[in-house]
Design an enzyme around this catalytic site. Structure first.
Site, PDB file in Angstrom:
ATOM      1  CB  SER A   8      -0.690  -0.167   1.264  1.00 29.01           C
ATOM      2  OG  SER A   8      -1.441   1.084   1.293  1.00 29.01           O
ATOM      3  CG  HIS A  33      -4.032  -1.345  -1.784  1.00 23.66           C
ATOM      4  ND1 HIS A  33      -5.265  -1.921  -1.956  1.00 23.66           N
ATOM      5  CD2 HIS A  33      -4.115  -0.457  -0.887  1.00 23.66           C
ATOM      6  CE1 HIS A  33      -6.133  -1.620  -1.294  1.00 23.66           C
ATOM      7  NE2 HIS A  33      -5.544  -0.577  -0.582  1.00 23.66           N
ATOM      8  CG  ASP A  35      -4.989   3.060   0.515  1.00 26.62           C
ATOM      9  OD1 ASP A  35      -5.899   2.227   0.430  1.00 26.62           O
ATOM     10  OD2 ASP A  35      -3.990   2.692   1.035  1.00 26.62           O
ATOM     11  CG  MET A  37      -8.111   7.831   1.970  1.00 30.53           C
ATOM     12  SD  MET A  37      -7.339   7.707   3.520  1.00 30.53           S
ATOM     13  CE  MET A  37      -6.660   6.126   3.372  1.00 30.53           C
ATOM     14  CG  HIS A  66      -9.136   0.695  -0.644  1.00 25.59           C
ATOM     15  ND1 HIS A  66      -8.607   0.797   0.528  1.00 25.59           N
ATOM     16  CD2 HIS A  66     -10.650   0.985  -0.705  1.00 25.59           C
ATOM     17  CE1 HIS A  66      -9.650   0.417   1.387  1.00 25.59           C
ATOM     18  NE2 HIS A  66     -10.722   0.655   0.949  1.00 25.59           N
ATOM     19  CG  MET A  68     -11.178   4.322   1.438  1.00 23.36           C
ATOM     20  SD  MET A  68      -9.665   3.874   2.428  1.00 23.36           S
ATOM     21  CE  MET A  68      -8.530   3.859   1.052  1.00 23.36           C
ATOM     22  CG  MET A 137     -11.654  -1.803   4.792  1.00 23.98           C
ATOM     23  SD  MET A 137     -10.168  -1.411   4.042  1.00 23.98           S
ATOM     24  CE  MET A 137      -9.254  -0.564   5.319  1.00 23.98           C
ATOM     25  N   GLY A 142      -8.622   4.781   6.690  1.00 21.71           N
ATOM     26  CA  GLY A 142      -8.259   6.222   6.869  1.00 21.71           C
ATOM     27  C   GLY A 142      -6.682   6.501   6.975  1.00 21.71           C
ATOM     28  CG  PHE A 143      -5.282   7.543   9.621  1.00 20.92           C
ATOM     29  CD1 PHE A 143      -4.811   8.883   9.194  1.00 20.92           C
ATOM     30  CD2 PHE A 143      -6.722   7.525  10.156  1.00 20.92           C
ATOM     31  CE1 PHE A 143      -5.455   9.820   9.470  1.00 20.92           C
ATOM     32  CE2 PHE A 143      -7.364   8.740  10.237  1.00 20.92           C
ATOM     33  CZ  PHE A 143      -6.807   9.943   9.911  1.00 20.92           C
ATOM     34  CB  SER A 144      -0.979   3.094   6.574  1.00 25.84           C
ATOM     35  OG  SER A 144      -0.344   4.270   6.007  1.00 25.84           O
ATOM     36  N   GLY A 145      -0.709   2.152   9.373  1.00 26.36           N
ATOM     37  CA  GLY A 145      -0.158   1.969  10.673  1.00 26.36           C
ATOM     38  C   GLY A 145      -1.125   1.786  11.918  1.00 26.36           C
ATOM     39  CG  ASP A 175      -6.172  -2.469   2.948  1.00 26.16           C
ATOM     40  OD1 ASP A 175      -5.348  -2.252   3.351  1.00 26.16           O
ATOM     41  OD2 ASP A 175      -6.828  -1.422   2.471  1.00 26.16           O
ATOM     42  N   GLY A 176      -5.262  -3.947   6.131  1.00 24.12           N
ATOM     43  CA  GLY A 176      -5.129  -3.033   7.508  1.00 24.12           C
ATOM     44  C   GLY A 176      -4.445  -3.718   8.347  1.00 24.12           C
ATOM     45  N   GLY A 177      -3.243  -3.280   8.891  1.00 24.42           N
ATOM     46  CA  GLY A 177      -2.678  -3.763  10.074  1.00 24.42           C
ATOM     47  C   GLY A 177      -1.847  -5.124   9.941  1.00 24.42           C
ATOM     48  N   GLY A 197       0.979  -2.191   4.265  1.00 25.51           N
ATOM     49  CA  GLY A 197       1.348  -0.661   4.189  1.00 25.51           C
ATOM     50  C   GLY A 197       2.545  -0.472   5.050  1.00 25.51           C
ATOM     51  CB  SER A 198       3.142   0.842   8.429  1.00 23.52           C
ATOM     52  OG  SER A 198       2.179  -0.057   8.948  1.00 23.52           O
TER      53      SER A 198
HETATM   54  C1  DX5 Z   1      -6.331   2.275   5.233  1.00 36.12           C
HETATM   55  C2  DX5 Z   1      -5.924   1.816   3.994  1.00 36.12           C
HETATM   56  C3  DX5 Z   1      -4.862   0.783   3.967  1.00 36.12           C
HETATM   57  C4  DX5 Z   1      -3.532   1.248   4.569  1.00 36.12           C
HETATM   58  C5  DX5 Z   1      -2.721  -0.133   4.869  1.00 36.12           C
HETATM   59  O1  DX5 Z   1      -7.457   3.037   5.253  1.00 36.12           O
HETATM   60  O2  DX5 Z   1      -6.904   1.421   3.063  1.00 36.12           O
HETATM   61  O3  DX5 Z   1      -4.519   0.432   2.607  1.00 36.12           O
HETATM   62  O4  DX5 Z   1      -2.800   2.093   3.772  1.00 36.12           O
HETATM   63  O5  DX5 Z   1      -1.638   0.363   5.827  1.00 36.12           O
HETATM   64  P1  DX5 Z   1      -1.096  -0.643   6.960  1.00 36.12           P
HETATM   65  O6  DX5 Z   1      -0.774  -2.078   6.213  1.00 36.12           O
HETATM   66  O7  DX5 Z   1       0.059   0.245   7.653  1.00 36.12           O
HETATM   67  O8  DX5 Z   1      -2.322  -1.028   8.151  1.00 36.12           O
HETATM   68 ZN    ZN Z   2      -6.460   0.283   1.264  1.00 40.32          ZN
END
Ligand code: DX5
Ligand code: ZN
Length: 223
Positions: A8, A33, A35, A37, A66, A68, A137, A142-145, A175-177, A197-198
Site C-alpha cells: 500500500s 495498492h 488508497d 481518500m 481503493h 474511500m 477491511m 483512513g490511515f496506515s499504521g 487490508d489493514g494492520g 502498508g507500514s
Molecule cells: C487504510 C488503507 C490501507 C492502509 C494499509 O485506510 O486502506 O490500505 O494504507 O496500511 P497498513 O498496512 O499500515 O495498515
Molecule cells: Zn486500502
C-alpha cells in the site's frame, strides 16, 4: 490459487516514492495498492488520478485503486483512464452496487466491493455474485499504521466459505494492520490478496522486507 502481495503505497515516503515502489517490485510485489481518500467518507486526504497516472507511466504492475470517497461513480472513469486496473468501492456508500460494479467492468477494470470492519458480511451476499474481488477491511479506513482488528480473522474464514459457495472465482483481499507477525494467519484464514502498508514501508530495507513477506505468504500456502 496464487496468492498476491499488494504493497500500500500510501504508507511510503512521498519524497522517495518512486524508489520505494521500485524496491517493492524488486522484492516481489504483485499488485500496487493505491488508497484514495477524500476527507469526507474517511478522515484523511490522499492522492487522485494525476498521481496514479504518474505511477502508471513507470510501472507495469496492476494498480489496485481503493476508493474511500463519496460518490465514487463520479470519479471511476478518471481513475481507469489514469491506468487503474482494479477499482474497489465501499458497500457502505454505494446505493446501486450492481450498477457501479458493472460500470467498472464495462470500462475494462476488475471490480471490487469493500466492507468496513463494522459492516456485516451479509451486506455483500448479493454483490459477491458479480464482484471480481471482495476487500475486507481489518482496520477502520483512513490511515496506515493502525492495529489489526482481531475479529477480522473469523470474518475472513466466513467470507471464504461464502465465496466458495456463491462465487469461487471471486478473490478475497485483506487490508489493514498486516505485518510479518500475522500475514501467515490471514493467508491461512482465506486471503488471496494481502495489502501491506507500514509492514513494508516502515522497514529500513524495503526490498528485503517485501521479499520476507512474500516468502511468508508462500510458506503459508505450502502447508
Ligand atoms: C487504510 C488503507 C490501507 C492502509 C494499509 O485506510 O486502506 O490500505 O494504507 O496500511 P497498513 O498496512 O499500515 O495498515
Ligand atoms: Zn486500502
Amino acid at each position: 490459487m496464487r496468492k498476491l502481495l499488494a504493497p500500500s503505497i500510501l504508507a511510503g515516503d512521498w519524497w522517495n516514492i518512486g524508489e520505494q515502489i521500485e524496491a517493492t517490485i524488486r522484492g516481489g510485489a504483485d499488485v500496487l495498492h493505491f488508497d484514495v481518500m477524500d476527507g469526507h467518507f474517511v478522515p484523511n486526504i490522499t492522492a487522485g488520478p494525476e498521481i496514479l497516472a504518474s505511477v502508471r507511466k513507470r510501472v507495469s504492475l496492476p494498480i489496485d485503486a481503493h476508493l474511500m470517497i463519496e460518490d465514487p461513480d463520479r470519479y471511476i472513469p478518471e481513475f481507469i483512464k489514469a491506468g487503474a486496473n482494479w477499482i474497489s468501492v465501499h458497500i457502505e456508500n454505494v446505493p446501486h452496487i450492481h450498477r457501479t460494479l458493472s460500470f467498472i467492468k464495462d470500462l475494462g477494470a476488475k471490480a471490487g466491493v469493500v466492507l468496513n470492519p463494522g459492516t456485516p458480511l451479509s451486506a455483500i451476499e448479493e454483490a459477491i455474485h458479480y464482484a471480481d474481488y471482495v476487500l475486507l477491511m481489518s482496520v477502520n479506513p483512513g490511515f496506515s499504521g493502525q492495529k489489526f482488528i482481531e475479529r477480522s480473522l473469523g470474518r475472513l474464514s466466513l467470507l471464504r466459505e461464502m465465496r466458495d459457495r456463491l462465487n469461487p472465482d471471486c478473490l478475497i483481499e485483506i487490508d489493514g494492520g498486516i505485518k510479518e507477525s500475522n500475514v501467515v494467519e490471514v493467508v491461512r484464514a482465506g486471503a488471496d490478496v494481502v495489502v501491506v502498508g507500514s509492514g513494508i514501508f516502515g522497514a529500513q530495507d524495503i526490498e528485503s522486507q517485501t521479499r520476507k513477506i512474500k516468502d511468508l505468504i508462500s510458506s503459508a500456502v505450502a502447508v
